[in-house]
Scaffold this active site. Structure first.
Site, PDB file in Angstrom:
ATOM      1  N   HIS B 266       0.845  -1.373  -0.183  1.00 39.06           N
ATOM      2  CA  HIS B 266      -0.218   0.442  -0.054  1.00 39.06           C
ATOM      3  C   HIS B 266       0.812   1.270  -0.176  1.00 39.06           C
ATOM      4  O   HIS B 266       0.805   2.404  -0.643  1.00 39.06           O
ATOM      5  CB  HIS B 266      -0.993   0.457   1.307  1.00 39.06           C
ATOM      6  CG  HIS B 266      -1.671   0.954   1.419  1.00 39.06           C
ATOM      7  ND1 HIS B 266      -3.335   0.838   1.284  1.00 39.06           N
ATOM      8  CD2 HIS B 266      -1.948   2.158   1.950  1.00 39.06           C
ATOM      9  CE1 HIS B 266      -3.546   1.864   1.350  1.00 39.06           C
ATOM     10  NE2 HIS B 266      -2.602   3.217   1.949  1.00 39.06           N
ATOM     11  N   GLU B 267       1.800   1.421   0.574  1.00 39.64           N
ATOM     12  CA  GLU B 267       2.841   2.373   1.122  1.00 39.64           C
ATOM     13  C   GLU B 267       3.696   2.528  -0.034  1.00 39.64           C
ATOM     14  O   GLU B 267       4.243   4.021  -1.414  1.00 39.64           O
ATOM     15  CB  GLU B 267       3.783   2.408   1.587  1.00 39.64           C
ATOM     16  CG  GLU B 267       3.082   2.440   3.278  1.00 39.64           C
ATOM     17  CD  GLU B 267       1.885   3.881   3.583  1.00 39.64           C
ATOM     18  OE1 GLU B 267       2.224   4.687   3.390  1.00 39.64           O
ATOM     19  OE2 GLU B 267       0.565   3.006   4.497  1.00 39.64           O
ATOM     20  N   HIS B 270       1.639   4.832  -2.702  1.00 36.02           N
ATOM     21  CA  HIS B 270       1.938   6.344  -2.837  1.00 36.02           C
ATOM     22  C   HIS B 270       3.443   6.306  -3.021  1.00 36.02           C
ATOM     23  O   HIS B 270       3.558   7.675  -3.340  1.00 36.02           O
ATOM     24  CB  HIS B 270       2.117   6.493  -0.912  1.00 36.02           C
ATOM     25  CG  HIS B 270       0.502   6.440  -0.356  1.00 36.02           C
ATOM     26  ND1 HIS B 270      -0.538   7.071  -0.692  1.00 36.02           N
ATOM     27  CD2 HIS B 270      -0.139   5.567   0.654  1.00 36.02           C
ATOM     28  CE1 HIS B 270      -1.590   6.332  -0.321  1.00 36.02           C
ATOM     29  NE2 HIS B 270      -1.817   5.915   0.891  1.00 36.02           N
ATOM     30  N   GLU B 296      -4.679   7.937  -2.737  1.00 41.08           N
ATOM     31  CA  GLU B 296      -4.907   6.828  -2.179  1.00 41.08           C
ATOM     32  C   GLU B 296      -4.745   5.654  -3.204  1.00 41.08           C
ATOM     33  O   GLU B 296      -5.032   4.080  -3.290  1.00 41.08           O
ATOM     34  CB  GLU B 296      -6.389   6.838  -1.608  1.00 41.08           C
ATOM     35  CG  GLU B 296      -6.698   5.812  -0.543  1.00 41.08           C
ATOM     36  CD  GLU B 296      -6.084   5.775   0.908  1.00 41.08           C
ATOM     37  OE1 GLU B 296      -5.536   6.365   1.195  1.00 41.08           O
ATOM     38  OE2 GLU B 296      -6.111   4.833   1.923  1.00 41.08           O
TER      39      GLU B 296
END
Lengths: 502, 502
Positions: B266-267, B270, B296
């Site tokens: 997830h990170e 980003h 997001e």
């Protein structure tokens, strides 16, 4: 009214110091693993903040504060912190203002260029590459001395940057004694038939185990891990961001545990200084060590007077044996102690043992003094360097890469810095003697691991003052006398005559 | 003349951005192990720099740049970067200037206080403690809406802070569809007799092994370690200091490897966004994601559309089995895939699976909208919250600590932020469909580990623009249409009907 200006002044200074703290955090970050692709932009950020601090230190606003707060009748109404802060700011202001802006800019560019040329010259062991830059750097510093003025000796002005109050007169005197007593001692040590067996030092000692051992020692030495952390870097350092955040780094050599061990204890000494500065100095330029020399006295105190002390290892050698059982199982404490105190004249200052170390510094001192007194030309440096190494240490560099080009300092224009290393050593020995008067059982404390009274004594006499006292005043008040090199000479003679059975 | 002002303006902005970068480095440092005793002073440093940035963003100098550069004839002569930067600065200037300074200061104090009260209230599961603070925070934000003005709906003004261009009208429409289709799907999934066996998830998986596995996945996903690093924190995050330094952190749960695995991916999403912003935007406010929602969309794209895809695990499951052989030796790929895609309605948003996640966001959206439209009172929040959880997710919080008090956002006055989480998910699904048109063999790429074309497509369509395009413009240009929630619904229905054999 005075109180109001004082508050404004302190707020102004606090802002400068905040910028400085941010810069320091970024420096720490750059050295401990910041991604390389971001470094160019990060350097620009540091440049922006540094320029701002410089502007503030020489601004009209700063000039106005200095003008308003300097009169004696006004100073009398200031708090101690404000008065000392004012003195620091004034010194900085005058130093910076006296150099024409264009010349300073030219000098900054020269510094950057010179450092990269020096790197190349060192790698190629070719002094001729570096020579023109070094000549310009010396010439610039001579001009700066003219702008700043000097008393007694031009070189004094440069010494004053790193060690306020210490002059050529002082240094000539102490180095003469060192030369007279230490050079023959080194010769005797080298000639001794009782050389330590150092083979136990060079086994494989896993990094993780070295780290665990270091952490235990650091805690016992009084390093506060809730106000610090230990990281790994190529070049070890300690950095005080504020008294609640003083970090140290170390380097692990798996074939020679001494690198990390003594490096960590050394940096711990620096860190204990910064962790124990009085809290009220936070946010002022006083919240740091008073000089390079006093700072080095703390690191050398811990590294040598504790970390290379027999009693310290009486306690910690069994622990070390647990961390590296194979390496030390069949080595006695006495043999271990002699091994870690081996004296071996070598070419590289930063690898020198404690007996020969001051001689390395002396070479540099004599050269710097000659450069600024006009008795030595840059072009002659390699020959002079090599002759001095032969005279004092009995060895001669095969090339300039391990000779005159070995240190980074001159490429950054840092002249007058080297003597601090030797002064720190003398201060440490003198402080050690004074401590023994107050705490006669220091050796016993080392043996039991109750090191708190030692740290507290140093905090009481040195740490807490930060930059509110000058180095020689700290020494005088802590030891009852001025700089006296006899303590160091005595310590070295006693210790090494015993180890080498002279 | 225009060019000269443009250059001055960009230099001025660069200085602000330099301060911001320094602040961000300090934030990263605070979260990754800065010594706790230094934090109070560090916060002050951050405060000093933040105040400076705020002052610069609302200064007379900034006002003069805006006045000089805003006329259409002048703007026509500006570079793209300067024109977009001007627009950002103007927006910020006007937003900040419209709030009376005293009110803003009062609000900042309230925020700080409210956050610590919220922590206590959450721990004690006592909404009554937090209620008066929340009431004040809502009241302040209503006043801000008055100062800033609004179109259509007061809540639009708050939405605009996080997702420029997205309004209540847009959100009502998409959430209505989500409610209509996802709520029954969740009910069907829960009622299915074909539940995955998740017992394979909860073995002991050593942190070091998890980290090694994460590092391999990150490299393959295209995360550039020479422009980043992976650290460990309690609350994982990604932070872009500049495009050459974008760091991610993760948390390891040795009893549930999913925390680190999906958190890291997830990170990474980003981080890939920030690593691939066009270099020319460095040093401007454009050098970041264009909105919370688009940001997001990138993290969710990687976490769900790659990290929870069957083909991705066809490649990576054998590798995972190597890192934790005992845990997965007797678990088939199909069983593993079903286990990591388990749907289970739960009370806590940040622990939700991908199917129920949008419903958590919907609850918050409906409540926020009601608060600012005057149809919901703060005092009624616990009841409304619980009723909505029961209606949409079929479960009811036992207490407010796992209900209305669970998120930090409102205590910081962040209203209008939550919808971004759901929008990001919708954007991701829509981008995924558009990508399939250009790269029909995405599944094949996941299976072979050739992920570069995927990252390049996202860079081409999203990353490189930074903040130079608005979120809905990016979506329109990348996908050929405006926000369309059908893609997300379609994706969820297809996937979960298959997994739960509906």
């Amino acid at each position: 009214m005075v109180k109001e200006v004082e508050q404004q002044f302190l707020r102004y200074v606090k802002k400068m110091m905040s910028y400085n703290e941010a810069i320091q955090v970024m420096y720490w970050d750059m050295r401990t693993g910041a991604p390389k692709k971001g470094l160019e932009q990060r350097s620009e950020v540091i440049g922006v903040l540094s320029e701002e601090v410089f502007k503030m230190s020489t601004s009209e606003e700063m000039a106005a504060y200095i003008a308003k707060l300097s009169p004696a009748s006004v100073q009398a109404q200031l708090s101690d912190v404000a008065r000392h802060t004012l003195a620091e700011c004034k010194k900085e202001y005058e130093r910076n203002k006296k150099i024409p802006v264009d010349e300073y800019k030219e000098y900054v560019i020269l510094q950057a260029k010179a450092e990269s040329v020096w790197e190349e010259a060192k790698a190629k062991a070719d002094f001729s590459l570096f020579r023109p830059y070094l000549e310009k750097l010396v010439a610039f510093n001579k001009k700066f001395i003219d702008y700043w003025g000097y008393e007694g000796n031009p070189y004094n002005t440069l010494l004053d940057v790193y060690e306020p109050g210490v002059t050529v007169e002082v240094l000539d005197n102490v180095f003469a004694k060192l030369r007279e007593r230490i050079v023959p001692l080194v010769q005797a040590v080298v000639a001794s038939r009782h050389q330590p067996d150092t083979s136990c030092l060079f086994h494989s000692f896993p990094k993780e185990k070295q780290r665990e051992f270091s952490l235990r020692l650091l805690s016992e030495l009084g390093y506060d891990f809730s106000a610090g952390r230990l990281d790994e870097t190529v070049h070890p350092f300690a950095i005080g961001l504020n008294p609640g955040d003083v970090r140290i780094t170390t380097r692990y050599d798996e074939r020679d545990f001494r690198t990390a061990l003594f490096g960590t204890i050394h940096e711990c000494g620096h860190a204990l200084y910064e962790q124990n500065i009085a809290e009220e100095l936070t946010g002022t330029p006083l919240c740091t060590g008073t000089s390079m020399g006093i700072h080095e006295s703390q690191s050398l105190f811990y590294e040598n007077f504790i970390g290379r002390h027999y009693s310290y290892w009486k306690r910690n050698y069994p622990l070390l044996q647990q961390y590296a059982p194979e390496q030390f199982a069949n080595v006695s404490l006495d043999d271990f102690y002699r091994a870690i105190n081996e004296v071996k004249p070598s070419l590289i200052r930063i690898e020198a043992d404690e007996l020969t170390y001051p001689l390395h510094v002396m070479v540099r001192y004599e050269i710097e003094k000659g450069l600024f007194n006009g008795t030595i030309d840059v072009k002659d440096l390699p020959d002079i360097w090599n002759a001095k190494y032969e005279e004092y240490l009995g060895i001669r560099p095969e090339h300039d890469g391990v000779g005159v080009l070995q240190d980074v300092h001159w490429s950054g224009g840092s002249f007058g810095y080297f003597p601090s290393y030797a002064l720190g050593y003398m201060y440490a020995a003198q402080l050690h003697e004074a401590m023994l008067k107050d705490i006669p059982n220091v050796a016993e404390l080392l043996e039991t691991g109750e090191l708190l009274p030692i740290r507290e004594w140093l905090t009481e006499k040195v740490h807490r003052f930060g930059k509110t006292k000058k180095p020689l005043d700290i020494l005088q008040e802590a030891t009852g006398e001025g700089l006296n090199v006899d303590y160091l000479i005595h310590y070295l003679e006693e210790k090494y005559k015993a180890i080498y059975r002279l």
